[in-house]
Design an enzyme around this catalytic site. Structure first.
Site, PDB file in Angstrom:
ATOM      1  N   HIS A 245       0.845  -1.197   0.000  1.00  0.00           N
ATOM      2  CA  HIS A 245       0.000   0.000   0.000  1.00  0.00           C
ATOM      3  C   HIS A 245       0.878   1.243   0.000  1.00  0.00           C
ATOM      4  O   HIS A 245       2.107   1.163  -0.063  1.00  0.00           O
ATOM      5  CB  HIS A 245      -1.006  -0.035   1.147  1.00  0.00           C
ATOM      6  CG  HIS A 245      -0.395  -0.067   2.522  1.00  0.00           C
ATOM      7  ND1 HIS A 245       0.307   0.994   3.043  1.00  0.00           N
ATOM      8  CD2 HIS A 245      -0.368  -1.029   3.470  1.00  0.00           C
ATOM      9  CE1 HIS A 245       0.717   0.686   4.261  1.00  0.00           C
ATOM     10  NE2 HIS A 245       0.336  -0.542   4.536  1.00  0.00           N
TER      11      HIS A 245
ATOM     12  N   HIS B 280       4.012   1.401   2.272  1.00  0.00           N
ATOM     13  CA  HIS B 280       5.154   0.629   1.772  1.00  0.00           C
ATOM     14  C   HIS B 280       5.796   1.351   0.593  1.00  0.00           C
ATOM     15  O   HIS B 280       7.019   1.415   0.477  1.00  0.00           O
ATOM     16  CB  HIS B 280       4.701  -0.759   1.293  1.00  0.00           C
ATOM     17  CG  HIS B 280       4.031  -1.578   2.357  1.00  0.00           C
ATOM     18  ND1 HIS B 280       2.843  -2.214   2.158  1.00  0.00           N
ATOM     19  CD2 HIS B 280       4.394  -1.846   3.623  1.00  0.00           C
ATOM     20  CE1 HIS B 280       2.498  -2.866   3.256  1.00  0.00           C
ATOM     21  NE2 HIS B 280       3.425  -2.651   4.164  1.00  0.00           N
TER      22      HIS B 280
ATOM     23  N   CYS C  95      -0.129  -8.986  21.873  1.00  0.00           N
ATOM     24  CA  CYS C  95      -0.980  -8.606  20.736  1.00  0.00           C
ATOM     25  C   CYS C  95      -0.651  -9.531  19.582  1.00  0.00           C
ATOM     26  O   CYS C  95       0.491  -9.562  19.114  1.00  0.00           O
ATOM     27  CB  CYS C  95      -0.754  -7.155  20.324  1.00  0.00           C
ATOM     28  SG  CYS C  95      -1.591  -6.766  18.763  1.00  0.00           S
TER      29      CYS C  95
ATOM     30  N   CYS D  81       0.544  -7.519  16.406  1.00  0.00           N
ATOM     31  CA  CYS D  81       1.933  -7.045  16.406  1.00  0.00           C
ATOM     32  C   CYS D  81       2.908  -8.187  16.657  1.00  0.00           C
ATOM     33  O   CYS D  81       4.109  -8.019  16.481  1.00  0.00           O
ATOM     34  CB  CYS D  81       2.155  -6.007  17.495  1.00  0.00           C
ATOM     35  SG  CYS D  81       1.153  -4.538  17.336  1.00  0.00           S
TER      36      CYS D  81
ATOM     37  N   CYS E  85      -4.231  -2.864  22.522  1.00  0.00           N
ATOM     38  CA  CYS E  85      -2.995  -2.621  21.770  1.00  0.00           C
ATOM     39  C   CYS E  85      -3.056  -1.198  21.208  1.00  0.00           C
ATOM     40  O   CYS E  85      -4.032  -0.847  20.547  1.00  0.00           O
ATOM     41  CB  CYS E  85      -2.880  -3.630  20.633  1.00  0.00           C
ATOM     42  SG  CYS E  85      -1.683  -3.124  19.386  1.00  0.00           S
TER      43      CYS E  85
ATOM     44  N   HIS F 197      -3.306  -1.551  17.176  1.00  0.00           N
ATOM     45  CA  HIS F 197      -4.462  -2.180  16.537  1.00  0.00           C
ATOM     46  C   HIS F 197      -5.786  -1.848  17.214  1.00  0.00           C
ATOM     47  O   HIS F 197      -6.837  -2.144  16.671  1.00  0.00           O
ATOM     48  CB  HIS F 197      -4.294  -3.707  16.522  1.00  0.00           C
ATOM     49  CG  HIS F 197      -3.216  -4.165  15.603  1.00  0.00           C
ATOM     50  ND1 HIS F 197      -1.888  -4.229  15.979  1.00  0.00           N
ATOM     51  CD2 HIS F 197      -3.258  -4.549  14.303  1.00  0.00           C
ATOM     52  CE1 HIS F 197      -1.176  -4.653  14.952  1.00  0.00           C
ATOM     53  NE2 HIS F 197      -1.970  -4.848  13.933  1.00  0.00           N
TER      54      HIS F 197
ATOM     55  N   LYS G  65      -4.636   6.866  11.058  1.00  0.00           N
ATOM     56  CA  LYS G  65      -3.382   6.259  10.669  1.00  0.00           C
ATOM     57  C   LYS G  65      -3.653   5.189   9.616  1.00  0.00           C
ATOM     58  O   LYS G  65      -4.616   4.469   9.706  1.00  0.00           O
ATOM     59  CB  LYS G  65      -2.746   5.616  11.908  1.00  0.00           C
ATOM     60  CG  LYS G  65      -1.310   5.236  11.690  1.00  0.00           C
ATOM     61  CD  LYS G  65      -0.701   4.748  12.978  1.00  0.00           C
ATOM     62  CE  LYS G  65      -0.599   3.236  12.962  1.00  0.00           C
ATOM     63  NZ  LYS G  65       0.122   2.711  14.107  1.00  0.00           N
TER      64      LYS G  65
ATOM     65  N   LYS H 217      -2.544  -1.530   7.333  1.00  0.00           N
ATOM     66  CA  LYS H 217      -3.364  -2.554   6.705  1.00  0.00           C
ATOM     67  C   LYS H 217      -4.359  -3.148   7.681  1.00  0.00           C
ATOM     68  O   LYS H 217      -5.437  -3.527   7.319  1.00  0.00           O
ATOM     69  CB  LYS H 217      -2.482  -3.646   6.131  1.00  0.00           C
ATOM     70  CG  LYS H 217      -1.537  -4.188   7.149  1.00  0.00           C
ATOM     71  CD  LYS H 217      -0.422  -4.937   6.483  1.00  0.00           C
ATOM     72  CE  LYS H 217       0.747  -5.080   7.408  1.00  0.00           C
ATOM     73  NZ  LYS H 217       1.602  -3.933   7.345  1.00  0.00           N
TER      74      LYS H 217
HETATM   75  O1  ME8 Z   1       6.552  -3.833  10.159  1.00  0.00           O
HETATM   76  N1  ME8 Z   1       3.109   5.754   6.452  1.00  0.00           N
HETATM   77  O2  ME8 Z   1       6.216  -4.737   8.067  1.00  0.00           O
HETATM   78  P1  ME8 Z   1       5.006  -3.865   7.538  1.00  0.00           P
HETATM   79  C1  ME8 Z   1       4.394   5.592   6.158  1.00  0.00           C
HETATM   80  N2  ME8 Z   1       7.696  -6.805   8.686  1.00  0.00           N
HETATM   81  N3  ME8 Z   1       4.989   4.398   6.076  1.00  0.00           N
HETATM   82  C2  ME8 Z   1       4.253   3.316   6.306  1.00  0.00           C
HETATM   83  C3  ME8 Z   1       2.898   3.397   6.624  1.00  0.00           C
HETATM   84  C4  ME8 Z   1       2.318   4.694   6.690  1.00  0.00           C
HETATM   85  N4  ME8 Z   1       1.047   4.891   6.977  1.00  0.00           N
HETATM   86  N5  ME8 Z   1       2.432   2.149   6.804  1.00  0.00           N
HETATM   87  C5  ME8 Z   1       3.471   1.304   6.592  1.00  0.00           C
HETATM   88  C6  ME8 Z   1       6.792  -4.655   9.306  1.00  0.00           C
HETATM   89  N6  ME8 Z   1       4.577   2.001   6.281  1.00  0.00           N
HETATM   90  C7  ME8 Z   1       7.872  -5.698   9.536  1.00  0.00           C
HETATM   91  C8  ME8 Z   1       9.216  -5.038   9.334  1.00  0.00           C
HETATM   92  S1  ME8 Z   1      11.891  -5.106   9.218  1.00  0.00           S
HETATM   93  C9  ME8 Z   1      13.071  -6.134   9.771  1.00  0.00           C
HETATM   94  C10 ME8 Z   1      10.387  -5.931   9.575  1.00  0.00           C
HETATM   95  C11 ME8 Z   1       5.904   1.459   5.945  1.00  0.00           C
HETATM   96  O3  ME8 Z   1       4.554  -4.550   6.293  1.00  0.00           O
HETATM   97  C12 ME8 Z   1       6.963   1.924   6.931  1.00  0.00           C
HETATM   98  O4  ME8 Z   1       8.216   1.784   6.337  1.00  0.00           O
HETATM   99  O5  ME8 Z   1       4.018  -3.615   8.590  1.00  0.00           O
HETATM  100  C13 ME8 Z   1       6.810   0.921   8.031  1.00  0.00           C
HETATM  101  O6  ME8 Z   1       7.943   0.907   8.875  1.00  0.00           O
HETATM  102  C14 ME8 Z   1       6.642  -0.350   7.240  1.00  0.00           C
HETATM  103  O7  ME8 Z   1       5.864   0.049   6.097  1.00  0.00           O
HETATM  104  C15 ME8 Z   1       5.961  -1.468   7.998  1.00  0.00           C
HETATM  105  O8  ME8 Z   1       5.682  -2.496   7.086  1.00  0.00           O
END
Ligand code: ME8
Length: 635
Positions: A18, A21, A126, A129, A143, A146, A295, A298
Site C-alpha cells: 500500500h 510501503h 498482541c 503485532c 494494543c 491495533h 493512521k 493494513k
Molecule cells: O513492520 N506511512 O512490516 P510492515 C508511512 N515486517 N509508512 C508506512 C505506513 C504509513 N502509513 N504504513 C506502513 C513490518 N509504512 C515488519 C518489518 S523489518 C526487519 C520488519 C511502511 O509490512 C513503513 O516503512 O508492517 C513501516 O515501517 C513499514 O511500512 C511497515 O511495514
C-alpha cells in the site's frame, strides 16, 4: 568511491503493498539513485517478512499453505516495485535458505556464548503485532496500534539477555548523536531506555506457532519473527563464513517508518553487539502517512494501493508527491486532491512549462556551433542559482531531507522561469540585431535543462530522462556534470511538450483530462458512468450478523433488524419484509453498507443498509460463501 548499502523494512506478506510501503521504498529508491548519481557503489535491499503466526493465520483463512501464500504476496511486492521503477539490487525473502541458515548460525552462536537462556514469562500479547506489551504501553487495556484486546500469555521460552546491554546502548546513543536520525527518534529510543530494559523472548513454542525458523538447539521451538526478520539485513549480504559480507556490511544504513523504531533502535543494536557483528551506520526514520485523519495501516483497512494512483497520474507525479509533501521524520496527510494540486502547480506549471518553453525556443532556432555574445549578469545569476541548488541537494540528502532537496531545485526552476520572462527570447527573435543576445539566452536555457536533466534524476527519473533525451544526452547522468556556465554551444534539441499534463480539477472527481486511449475507453471527464476506485473505497461494506428481526407495525415492506458488526450492535431498517420472514433472518450473516448517514424510516433510526439483488419479483439478500466473522470488510 564510497560504498552505500541501504535497506527498507521487509514488509509483511499478510497484506498487499500500500501507500505506506510505497513511500518507504520510493524514498530508498530516490536515495540510492542519488548516491549512484554521485558515483558511489550502491547496494539497495528490500524484501518480505514471511514468518510468524499472523501469516499462518491469513494463509489458513485463505485456505492455502503459509508458503504458497507468501509466494503469492512476495511476487506481488516484487511486481509492484518493478512497475514503480524501483532499482533495488536484491530482494530478500525470509523463507529463503540463505536467510534461514544465517539466522540459525547466529542463534547458535548466541546460545553457545550464554547470551540466550530458557525461562518463563507472562505478559499481555498482541497477535497483530506479535509482541508483548508492557503495562505502560497499553492504552485502555488495548494494543495502541491495533486497538484490539490483548491476550495474557504465560509460557516457557528462550530469552536473549537484552537487559544487560541497556547501559551500553544508552552510552552508544549519547556518544553517537547521528546513530538514529532525525533527533526526535534518537530521543524517543533514549526515552524507552529510561525504563528498565527486559530480556527479549526470541522463541515461540511449536505447540502454538509452527510457521517459523526452528531453533537450532531446540526443535520444539521456532524463532520469534522479529529476531528472524531483523537479521535479513545481514543475511542478504553474507557469504559463508558469516563475517564475509562483500564489503557491504560496514556501510549499512536502514530506512524505516516510525512504527518499528523500537525493534530497530533497541533490539537490533543489542543483537548485533551480542553477536559480535559491527553495528549499522545509521537508522533513518520517517513519519507516518495518514488518510483522512486516521493512521494508515493494513490492519485498520483504509489503505491506498500504490498502483491506483500511479496508473492514474504517472510514477513521477506519485513519487514527487510522496517525497515533496512529507517532512522527513514528521507525519503527513495524504489526499488525492493534494496530490493533484502539487501535480498542477509544481510539475505541470513550474517544471512542465519551463521545459516546454525552453525546448520550443531552442528547437526553433536550431543548434548553434559557437555562442559569441558575452555572459551577462542575468545569465551568471542562473549559474549561481544552479550551484546553490546543487549545494542544497547535496547537504539535505545527507539527512534524507527529500522535501528540502526538492524545494532547493524548485527555487532554481522558479529563477529560470523568471529569467525566461525577463529576457523575453521571443521578442529578441524578432530583431536580427539582437540575435547574439538571443543565442546567449538560449545557451543558458539549454544549460539549465542539462542541469535539471541530471539533478532531477533521483526524484523524477522518467521526466529527467526525457529532458536529457531532448538534449541528445543518452549517457548515464553524473552529479559531477551538474555544473552550469561552461557552455558556449547550443545542441540540437527536440521539443518536449506535456511532460506533466495538467489535471482538470473542475471535473467532479480529480482525474486526468480525457485524452488518447483513455478517452477512447470512455473514461475520464465524460465518465461513461465509471468511477475511480477511490470513490468505491469510500463505501464501507461489512459483514453483519442478524441478532433480531421484526416487522415495523405500520409498514408492509420494512423490517427492523438488530445486527452485530464486529463489536458493535446497531439497528437498521431493511425493505425486505415482503420477501423474508423475520425469524428466518436471525443468525444469518448479510452484507451491509456500514458508513451511511443515519436515516429515520417510520420512526426508526436506520444505521446502514442491507445489500440485496433483485430481479422482477425476486429479492435475494447477499450472503457469504464461506463463514467470516461479523465486521469483516467486503471489498
Ligand atoms: O513492520 N506511512 O512490516 P510492515 C508511512 N515486517 N509508512 C508506512 C505506513 C504509513 N502509513 N504504513 C506502513 C513490518 N509504512 C515488519 C518489518 S523489518 C526487519 C520488519 C511502511 O509490512 C513503513 O516503512 O508492517 C513501516 O515501517 C513499514 O511500512 C511497515 O511495514
Amino acid at each position: 568511491m564510497s560504498t552505500f548499502y541501504l535497506t527498507t523494512p521487509i514488509y509483511y506478506v499478510n497484506a498487499r503493498p500500500h501507500l505506506g510501503h510505497a513511500c518507504t521504498t520510493i524514498m530508498a529508491d530516490a536515495m540510492c539513485r542519488y548516491r549512484r548519481l554521485a558515483g558511489d557503489r550502491v547496494y539497495f535491499l528490500t524484501g518480505t517478512d514471511e514468518h510468524g503466526e499472523r501469516i499462518a493465520q491469513v494463509a489458513a483463512k485463505a485456505g492455502t499453505s503459509p508458503q504458497a501464500y507468501a509466494d503469492e504476496i512476495a511476487a506481488v511486492f516484487q511486481e509492484t516495485w518493478r512497475r514503480l521503477g524501483i532499482t533495488n539490487d536484491d530482494f530478500i525473502r525470509t523463507t529463503e535458505p540463505r536467510h534461514k541458515k544465517v539466522v540459525q548460525e547466529i542463534l547458535q552462536r548466541l546460545f553457545d556464548a550464554g547470551e540466550i537462556y530458557f525461562g518463563e514469562y507472562g505478559g499481555w500479547y498482541c497477535y497483530g503485532c506479535e509482541r508483548f506489551y508492557t503495562e505502560k504501553e497499553i492504552v485502555d487495556g488495548k494494543c495502541p496500534d491495533h486497538q484490539t484486546a490483548l491476550t495474557f500469555i504465560k509460557e516457557k521460552n528462550y530469552f536473549f539477555k537484552m537487559s544487560k546491554y541497556q547501559d551500553w546502548l544508552i552510552k552508544h546513543l549519547e556518544d553517537n548523536p547521528g546513530f538514529i536520525q532525525p533527533e526526535r527518534y534518537r530521543n524517543e529510543v533514549l526515552g524507552f531506555l529510561r525504563e528498565p530494559l527486559q530480556d527479549l523472548s526470541i522463541s515461540r513454542p511449536k505447540s502454538r506457532v509452527v510457521w517459523g525458523i526452528p531453533l537450532p538447539f531446540d526443535d520444539q521451538y521456532v524463532t520469534y519473527v522479529w529476531f528472524d526478520a531483523l537479521l535479513n539485513y545481514y543475511s542478504a549480504v553474507t557469504e559463508p563464513p558469516l563475517e564475509k559480507t562483500r564489503g557491504l556490511w560496514d556501510h549499512v544504513q536502514h530506512l524505516i517508518g516510525k512504527d518499528i523504531l523500537k525493534p530497530h533502535g533497541v533490539y537490533w543494536p543489542t543483537m548485533l553487539k551480542a553477536a559480535g557483528i559491527p553495528l549499522y551506520r545509521r537508522l533513518n526514520v520517517h513519519g507516518y502517512w495518514s488518510l483522512g485523519g486516521s493512521k494508515m495501516s493494513k490492519s485498520i483497512g483504509n489503505v491506498v494501493e500504490a498502483f491506483q494512483l500511479t496508473d492514474k497520474y504517472g510514477h513521477d507525479a506519485f513519487r514527487y508527491f510522496l517525497l515533496r509533501e512529507m517532512n522527513f521524520g514528521l507525519d503527513a496527510s495524504f489526499s488525492e486532491e493534494a496530490l493533484v494540486e502539487r501535480l498542477n502547480a509544481d510539475l505541470a506549471n513550474d517544471l512542465g512549462n519551463l521545459v516546454s518553453r525552453a525546448t520550443t525556443l531552442i528547437a526553433a532556432s536550431g543548434p548553434i556551433a559557437r555562442v559569441t555574445a558575452p555572459v551577462e549578469t542575468a545569465d551568471r545569476e542562473i549559474a549561481e542559482a544552479a550551484a546553490t541548488a546543487r549545494a542544497t541537494v547535496e547537504q539535505t540528502m545527507r539527512d534524507f531531507a527529500f522535501q528540502k532537496a526538492l524545494a532547493g531545485l524548485w527555487a532554481f526552476i522558479g529563477t529560470v522561469n523568471r529569467y525566461v520572462d525577463a529576457s523575453a527570447p521571443w521578442a529578441l527573435a524578432k530583431d536580427p540585431a539582437r540575435r547574439p543576445r538571443l543565442e546567449r539566452v538560449l545557451c543558458t536555457l539549454a544549460d539549465s535543462l542539462g542541469f535539471l536533466g541530471v539533478m532531477l534524476d533521483p526524484f523524477l527519473p522518467d521526466a529527467a530522462r526525457k529532458v536529457r533525451e531532448a538534449l541528445g544526452r543518452g549517457e548515464t547522468p553524473a552529479l559531477d556534470a551538474a555544473v552550469m556556465g561552461q557552455l558556449d554551444t547550443v545542441p540540437r534539441v527536440s521539443r518536449v511538450s506535456g511532460l506533466f499534463p495538467r489535471v482538470d480539477t473542475k471535473a467532479s472527481h480529480p482525474g486526468p483530462q480525457p485524452k488518447g486511449e483513455r478517452a477512447a475507453q470512455g473514461e475520464g471527464e465524460t465518465g461513461g458512468g465509471k468511477i475511480p476506485i477511490t470513490d468505491f473505497q469510500k463505501v464501507e461494506l461489512r459483514v453483519a450478523e442478524v441478532l433480531a428481526a421484526e416487522r415495523l407495525p405500520k409498514s408492509k415492506k420494512l423490517l427492523k433488524l438488530t445486527i452485530q458488526v464486529g463489536e458493535e450492535t446497531r439497528t437498521l431498517v431493511a425493505g425486505v419484509a415482503e420477501h423474508y420472514d423475520p425469524a428466518s433472518l436471525v443468525g444469518r450473516k448479510v452484507v451491509i453498507v456500514a458508513n451511511l448517514q443515519p436515516a429515520t424510516l417510520m420512526g426508526v433510526e436506520s444505521n446502514g443498509m442491507v445489500l440485496a439483488a433483485s430481479h422482477e419479483d425476486t429479492v435475494s439478500l447477499l450472503t457469504l460463501d464461506k463463514d467470516v466473522p461479523s465486521g469483516s470488510r467486503v471489498k
